[in-house]
Write a protein that holds these residues in place. Structure first.
Motif, PDB file in Angstrom:
ATOM      1  N   ALA A   1       0.936  -1.031  -0.233  1.00  0.00           N
ATOM      2  CA  ALA A   1      -0.015   0.254   0.128  1.00  0.00           C
ATOM      3  C   ALA A   1       0.307   1.495   0.241  1.00  0.00           C
ATOM      4  N   LEU A   2       2.323   1.549   0.827  1.00  0.00           N
ATOM      5  CA  LEU A   2       2.626   2.733   1.374  1.00  0.00           C
ATOM      6  C   LEU A   2       3.285   2.518  -0.078  1.00  0.00           C
ATOM      7  N   ASP A   3       3.362   1.971  -1.226  1.00  0.00           N
ATOM      8  CA  ASP A   3       4.134   1.847  -2.405  1.00  0.00           C
ATOM      9  C   ASP A   3       2.890   2.505  -3.511  1.00  0.00           C
ATOM     10  N   ILE A   4       2.069   1.433  -3.468  1.00  0.00           N
ATOM     11  CA  ILE A   4       0.442   1.326  -4.139  1.00  0.00           C
ATOM     12  C   ILE A   4       0.093   2.739  -4.237  1.00  0.00           C
ATOM     13  N   TRP A   5      -0.828   2.395  -3.190  1.00  0.00           N
ATOM     14  CA  TRP A   5      -2.008   3.760  -2.504  1.00  0.00           C
ATOM     15  C   TRP A   5      -1.733   4.726  -2.790  1.00  0.00           C
ATOM     16  N   PRO A   6      -1.171   5.425  -2.360  1.00  0.00           N
ATOM     17  CA  PRO A   6      -0.876   6.971  -2.862  1.00  0.00           C
ATOM     18  C   PRO A   6      -0.802   7.549  -3.888  1.00  0.00           C
ATOM     19  N   LYS A   7      -0.168   7.386  -4.872  1.00  0.00           N
ATOM     20  CA  LYS A   7      -0.346   7.085  -5.888  1.00  0.00           C
ATOM     21  C   LYS A   7      -1.244   7.222  -6.922  1.00  0.00           C
ATOM     22  N   ALA A   8      -2.442   6.005  -6.119  1.00  0.00           N
ATOM     23  CA  ALA A   8      -3.251   6.352  -7.251  1.00  0.00           C
ATOM     24  C   ALA A   8      -4.129   7.258  -6.861  1.00  0.00           C
ATOM     25  N   PHE A   9      -4.057   8.251  -5.449  1.00  0.00           N
ATOM     26  CA  PHE A   9      -5.082   9.201  -5.098  1.00  0.00           C
ATOM     27  C   PHE A   9      -4.287  10.530  -4.887  1.00  0.00           C
TER      28      PHE A   9
ATOM     29  N   GLU B   1      -1.989  15.661   2.175  1.00  0.00           N
ATOM     30  CA  GLU B   1      -2.368  15.928   3.817  1.00  0.00           C
ATOM     31  C   GLU B   1      -3.426  14.634   3.901  1.00  0.00           C
ATOM     32  N   GLN B   2      -4.503  14.427   3.233  1.00  0.00           N
ATOM     33  CA  GLN B   2      -5.356  13.854   3.287  1.00  0.00           C
ATOM     34  C   GLN B   2      -4.668  12.189   3.019  1.00  0.00           C
ATOM     35  N   ILE B   3      -3.724  12.448   1.714  1.00  0.00           N
ATOM     36  CA  ILE B   3      -3.110  11.051   2.042  1.00  0.00           C
ATOM     37  C   ILE B   3      -2.823  10.265   2.611  1.00  0.00           C
ATOM     38  N   ARG B   4      -1.576  11.663   2.995  1.00  0.00           N
ATOM     39  CA  ARG B   4      -0.885  10.329   4.972  1.00  0.00           C
ATOM     40  C   ARG B   4      -2.054  10.176   6.141  1.00  0.00           C
ATOM     41  N   TYR B   5      -3.199  11.506   6.543  1.00  0.00           N
ATOM     42  CA  TYR B   5      -3.559  11.376   7.058  1.00  0.00           C
ATOM     43  C   TYR B   5      -5.003   9.371   7.324  1.00  0.00           C
ATOM     44  N   MET B   6      -5.544   9.654   5.181  1.00  0.00           N
ATOM     45  CA  MET B   6      -5.967   8.032   5.001  1.00  0.00           C
ATOM     46  C   MET B   6      -5.756   7.306   5.140  1.00  0.00           C
ATOM     47  N   PHE B   7      -3.750   7.548   4.530  1.00  0.00           N
ATOM     48  CA  PHE B   7      -2.624   5.769   5.076  1.00  0.00           C
ATOM     49  C   PHE B   7      -3.181   5.733   6.359  1.00  0.00           C
ATOM     50  N   ARG B   8      -2.305   6.208   7.400  1.00  0.00           N
ATOM     51  CA  ARG B   8      -2.296   6.145   9.033  1.00  0.00           C
ATOM     52  C   ARG B   8      -3.644   5.510   9.304  1.00  0.00           C
ATOM     53  N   MET B   9      -4.916   6.436   8.613  1.00  0.00           N
ATOM     54  CA  MET B   9      -6.159   5.699   9.812  1.00  0.00           C
ATOM     55  C   MET B   9      -6.310   3.853   8.755  1.00  0.00           C
ATOM     56  N   MET B  10      -6.072   4.236   6.826  1.00  0.00           N
ATOM     57  CA  MET B  10      -6.679   2.654   6.645  1.00  0.00           C
ATOM     58  C   MET B  10      -5.062   1.137   6.820  1.00  0.00           C
ATOM     59  N   TYR B  11      -4.201   1.565   6.720  1.00  0.00           N
ATOM     60  CA  TYR B  11      -2.502   0.811   6.377  1.00  0.00           C
ATOM     61  C   TYR B  11      -2.056   0.528   7.559  1.00  0.00           C
ATOM     62  N   ALA B  12      -2.572   0.781   8.859  1.00  0.00           N
ATOM     63  CA  ALA B  12      -1.513   0.855   9.137  1.00  0.00           C
ATOM     64  C   ALA B  12      -1.442  -0.887   9.755  1.00  0.00           C
TER      65      ALA B  12
END
Length: 167
Positions: free
Chosen positions: A24-32, A39-50
């Motif tokens: 997810a660290l490699d793929i997910w942020p690029k999708a959005f 800021e929202q990408i960082r927030y959502m990543f922590r919320m969904m992919y910890a």
């Protein structure tokens, strides 16, 4: 395990939450990156992919699957039974290097088969209203059945279409 040539999809186990996190660290942020703020990408990543969040999702019944291509993990999906007739696709992500080669369809069709084999009549999903994946879902027979604006905290919302396909 469901195989297509040298590519296969297998169910993940809770001990692989860190692998999903790394994918997810490699793929997910690029999708959005084109539709959400950093800021929202960082927030959502922590919320969904910890890692602990992923393990808790698995414990509550969300099934994660890993796509392996040429010996390496290259994508992931997550589905969950919602009721007797419907399953929900929570996640479907693929390494950008593999886009446009049919692997996304392979992932989606595999999730549809798993849901159908477990008695589902429908597979539903949410997709950001500005996500280019919307056209992909439409091409695969999904229709928009509604919209949702989901408050995810931190002053952020997920502005989604709800889509479904009859299996």
């Amino acid at each position: 395990m469901i195989q297509k040539g040298n590519t296969f999809i297998r169910k993940a186990i809770p001990q692989e939450a860190s692998l999903i996190h790394e994918l997810a660290l490699d793929i997910w942020p690029k999708a959005f990156e084109e539709i959400l703020s950093p800021e929202q990408i960082r927030y959502m990543f922590r919320m969904m992919y910890a890692t602990d969040v992923l393990k808790k999702e698995m414990e509550r019944g969300v099934e994660f699957y890993i796509l392996n291509h040429e010996g390496a993990a290259a994508g992931y999906t997550a589905i969950e039974q919602k009721n007797e007739t419907a399953w929900k696709l929570h996640k479907i992500y693929l390494s950008q290097k593999l886009h446009g080669k049919g692997f996304g369809k392979y992932q989606l069709h595999t999730m549809e088969a798993i849901a159908r084999n477990n008695g589902a009549e429908y597979l539903c999903l949410n997709v950001n209203r500005y996500n280019k994946a919307l056209d992909f879902y439409r091409s695969q027979g999904y229709i928009i059945t509604g919209t949702e604006d989901i408050d995810i905290g931190g002053g952020y919302f997920m502005n989604d279409y709800v889509m479904q396909k009859r299996l």
